[in-house]
Design a protein around this motif. Structure first.
Motif, short mmCIF file in Angstrom:
data_model
loop_
_atom_site.label_atom_id
_atom_site.label_comp_id
_atom_site.label_asym_id
_atom_site.label_seq_id
_atom_site.Cartn_x
_atom_site.Cartn_y
_atom_site.Cartn_z
N MET A 22 0.87 -1.16 0.00
CA MET A 22 0.00 0.00 0.00
C MET A 22 0.92 1.21 0.00
SD MET A 22 -2.57 -1.11 3.13
CE MET A 22 -3.86 0.03 2.71
N LYS A 23 0.41 2.35 -0.47
CA LYS A 23 1.21 3.57 -0.40
C LYS A 23 1.30 4.01 1.05
CE LYS A 23 1.00 5.82 -4.90
NZ LYS A 23 0.66 7.08 -5.60
N THR A 24 2.51 4.21 1.52
CA THR A 24 2.71 4.60 2.91
C THR A 24 3.66 5.79 2.97
OG1 THR A 24 4.49 2.97 3.09
CG2 THR A 24 2.31 2.30 3.86
N TYR A 25 3.54 6.54 4.06
CA TYR A 25 4.33 7.76 4.21
C TYR A 25 4.79 7.89 5.66
CZ TYR A 25 1.68 8.87 -0.02
OH TYR A 25 1.09 8.83 -1.27
N LEU A 26 6.04 8.29 5.83
CA LEU A 26 6.49 8.74 7.14
C LEU A 26 5.95 10.16 7.29
CD1 LEU A 26 8.42 7.95 9.53
CD2 LEU A 26 10.17 9.28 8.35
N VAL A 27 5.29 10.45 8.41
CA VAL A 27 4.58 11.72 8.51
C VAL A 27 4.90 12.46 9.81
CG1 VAL A 27 2.64 10.94 7.07
CG2 VAL A 27 2.56 10.56 9.55
N GLY A 28 4.55 13.74 9.81
CA GLY A 28 4.57 14.55 11.02
C GLY A 28 5.94 14.90 11.55
N GLY A 29 6.08 14.80 12.87
CA GLY A 29 7.27 15.25 13.55
C GLY A 29 8.54 14.53 13.14
N ALA A 30 8.42 13.27 12.71
CA ALA A 30 9.61 12.53 12.28
C ALA A 30 10.23 13.18 11.06
CB ALA A 30 9.24 11.07 11.99
N VAL A 31 9.39 13.60 10.12
CA VAL A 31 9.89 14.25 8.91
C VAL A 31 10.43 15.63 9.27
CG1 VAL A 31 9.36 14.95 6.55
CG2 VAL A 31 8.17 13.00 7.57
N ARG A 32 9.74 16.34 10.14
CA ARG A 32 10.20 17.66 10.59
C ARG A 32 11.61 17.55 11.19
NH1 ARG A 32 7.29 18.40 15.56
NH2 ARG A 32 9.07 17.24 16.39
N ASP A 33 11.79 16.59 12.09
CA ASP A 33 13.08 16.45 12.75
C ASP A 33 14.15 15.98 11.77
OD1 ASP A 33 11.98 17.32 15.10
OD2 ASP A 33 11.69 15.31 15.94
N LEU A 34 13.76 15.16 10.81
CA LEU A 34 14.71 14.72 9.78
C LEU A 34 15.23 15.92 9.00
CD1 LEU A 34 15.89 12.10 8.50
CD2 LEU A 34 14.00 12.20 6.87
N LEU A 35 14.33 16.83 8.64
CA LEU A 35 14.73 18.01 7.88
C LEU A 35 15.54 18.99 8.73
CD1 LEU A 35 11.44 18.76 5.90
CD2 LEU A 35 13.52 17.68 5.05
N LEU A 36 15.27 19.02 10.02
CA LEU A 36 16.00 19.93 10.91
C LEU A 36 17.32 19.33 11.38
CD1 LEU A 36 13.10 21.32 13.15
CD2 LEU A 36 14.31 22.51 11.31
N GLY A 37 17.55 18.07 11.04
CA GLY A 37 18.78 17.42 11.49
C GLY A 37 18.75 17.04 12.95
N ARG A 38 17.56 16.87 13.50
CA ARG A 38 17.41 16.50 14.90
C ARG A 38 17.20 14.99 15.02
NH1 ARG A 38 15.32 20.53 18.37
NH2 ARG A 38 13.98 18.95 19.32
N PRO A 39 17.49 14.41 16.19
CA PRO A 39 17.23 12.98 16.40
C PRO A 39 15.74 12.69 16.24
CG PRO A 39 18.63 13.86 18.13
CD PRO A 39 18.13 15.04 17.36
N ILE A 40 15.43 11.56 15.65
CA ILE A 40 14.04 11.15 15.46
C ILE A 40 13.70 10.12 16.52
CG2 ILE A 40 12.37 10.13 13.88
CD1 ILE A 40 14.13 11.08 11.58
N HIS A 41 12.70 10.42 17.33
CA HIS A 41 12.33 9.52 18.41
C HIS A 41 11.10 8.69 18.09
CE1 HIS A 41 15.36 11.41 20.93
NE2 HIS A 41 14.84 12.60 20.66
N ASP A 42 10.17 9.26 17.36
CA ASP A 42 8.93 8.56 17.04
C ASP A 42 8.72 8.52 15.54
OD1 ASP A 42 8.07 8.15 19.79
OD2 ASP A 42 7.71 10.31 19.83
N HIS A 43 8.40 7.35 15.03
CA HIS A 43 8.11 7.20 13.61
C HIS A 43 6.61 6.91 13.46
CE1 HIS A 43 12.46 6.28 13.74
NE2 HIS A 43 12.48 6.81 12.55
N ASP A 44 5.89 7.84 12.86
CA ASP A 44 4.48 7.64 12.59
C ASP A 44 4.30 7.44 11.09
OD1 ASP A 44 3.69 7.98 15.27
OD2 ASP A 44 3.73 10.14 15.04
N VAL A 45 3.54 6.42 10.73
CA VAL A 45 3.33 6.07 9.34
C VAL A 45 1.85 6.18 9.00
CG1 VAL A 45 3.51 4.23 7.61
CG2 VAL A 45 5.32 4.55 9.30
N ALA A 46 1.56 6.82 7.89
CA ALA A 46 0.18 6.92 7.38
C ALA A 46 0.09 6.12 6.10
CB ALA A 46 -0.20 8.37 7.13
N PHE A 47 -1.06 5.49 5.88
CA PHE A 47 -1.22 4.68 4.68
C PHE A 47 -2.49 5.07 3.94
CE2 PHE A 47 -2.95 2.30 8.31
CZ PHE A 47 -4.25 2.00 7.89
N GLU A 48 -2.45 4.91 2.63
CA GLU A 48 -3.62 5.14 1.80
C GLU A 48 -4.52 3.91 1.85
OE1 GLU A 48 -2.55 6.30 -2.13
OE2 GLU A 48 -1.70 8.23 -1.51
#
Length: 261
Positions: A57-83
């Motif tokens: 299914m199409k899935t996406y890493l979403v929310g704060g995990a992507v934000r922190d990835l872009l900011l170069g911060r440690p990622i603590h929680d991985h939330d995934v959304a699916f179609e």
């Protein structure tokens, strides 16, 4: 919604490149994860999508995990959304276990998965703040709220929609918590306006105590916990949960040598 491709051979993503972002720009800093639109090293893929990538299914890493990835911060929680719908997700993933009582949240390989709220565009628009209205596909395509990357670059905490806080009043406390978590981010006037509207409408009193406690504990563990109370005060959100502190801003702090400001 805006979209960018993630490519591997650029300098790590920083706030300067965020500020220059434009449609068609390639984002990087993830060369160990993506390569030419595919996965260079599956073991380096963020754990949230590492499990999701096995799902047809199409899935996406979403929310704060992507934000922190872009900011170069440690990622603590991985939330995934699916179609697609939750029933289809469970059929395709018998090991998924529902953990949400009032919403469709499923735990799969230790990662929370939930269906998109409508289309991907609608899901991003329904999120709390623009800096969290981000989705990263497994192929490396970044999907963003039109203001998300600009607000990340400018360090601004802004609601993702005109009804963001009314849709979920606990976001008033979350806004203050993010202010404590990101001391260099300014709180947009729209955020304070929505906080005041939620408070004046009486919606805060109906919040479950667990939600308020969760945001407060996270704020107290943040780099600048005092901002939590300052922003709640500015947004008129101290009562009813922290009503005893409503007048604390008028109490003298004492000689400067006893505090750092």
């Amino acid at each position: 919604m805006l979209r960018w491709a993630v490519l591997p051979d650029m300098a790590p993503l920083g706030m300067v490149s965020l500020g220059m972002a434009s449609p068609g720009m390639a984002f990087s800093g993830m060369s160990g994860i993506f390569h030419g639109g595919g996965i260079a090293n599956p073991d380096a893929f963020p754990s949230g999508l590492k499990s999701a990538r096995l799902i047809p299914m199409k899935t996406y890493l979403v929310g704060g995990a992507v934000r922190d990835l872009l900011l170069g911060r440690p990622i603590h929680d991985h939330d995934v959304a699916f179609e697609g719908d939750a029933a289809c997700f469970v059929r395709q993933n018998p090991g998924a276990r529902k953990v949400g009582r009032d919403v469709d949240v499923y735990l799969l390989d230790g990662v929370e998965h939930m269906p998109l709220r409508g289309t991907l565009d609608e899901d991003l628009a329904a999120r709390d703040f623009t800096i969290n209205a981000l989705a990263l596909g497994e192929a490396g395509m970044l999907h963003a709220h039109p203001l998300a990357l600009r607000d990340l670059a400018d360090r601004v905490l802004r609601p993702a929609s005109p009804t963001a806080l009314a849709d979920s009043p606990v976001r008033a406390f979350r806004a203050a918590r993010f202010a404590a978590q990101f001391p260099d981010f300014s709180v947009h006037p729209q955020t304070l306006e929505q906080m005041r509207a939620v408070a004046q409408g009486g919606a805060l009193a109906a919040l479950p105590a667990e939600q308020v406690c969760r945001e407060t504990l996270k704020a107290l563990a943040a780099p600048c916990p005092g901002r939590y109370l300052k922003v709640l005060h500015a947004g008129g959100c101290l009562p009813p949960w922290l009503a005893e502190l409503a007048g604390a801003h008028e109490v003298p702090a004492g000689p400067a040598r006893y505090h750092s400001g």
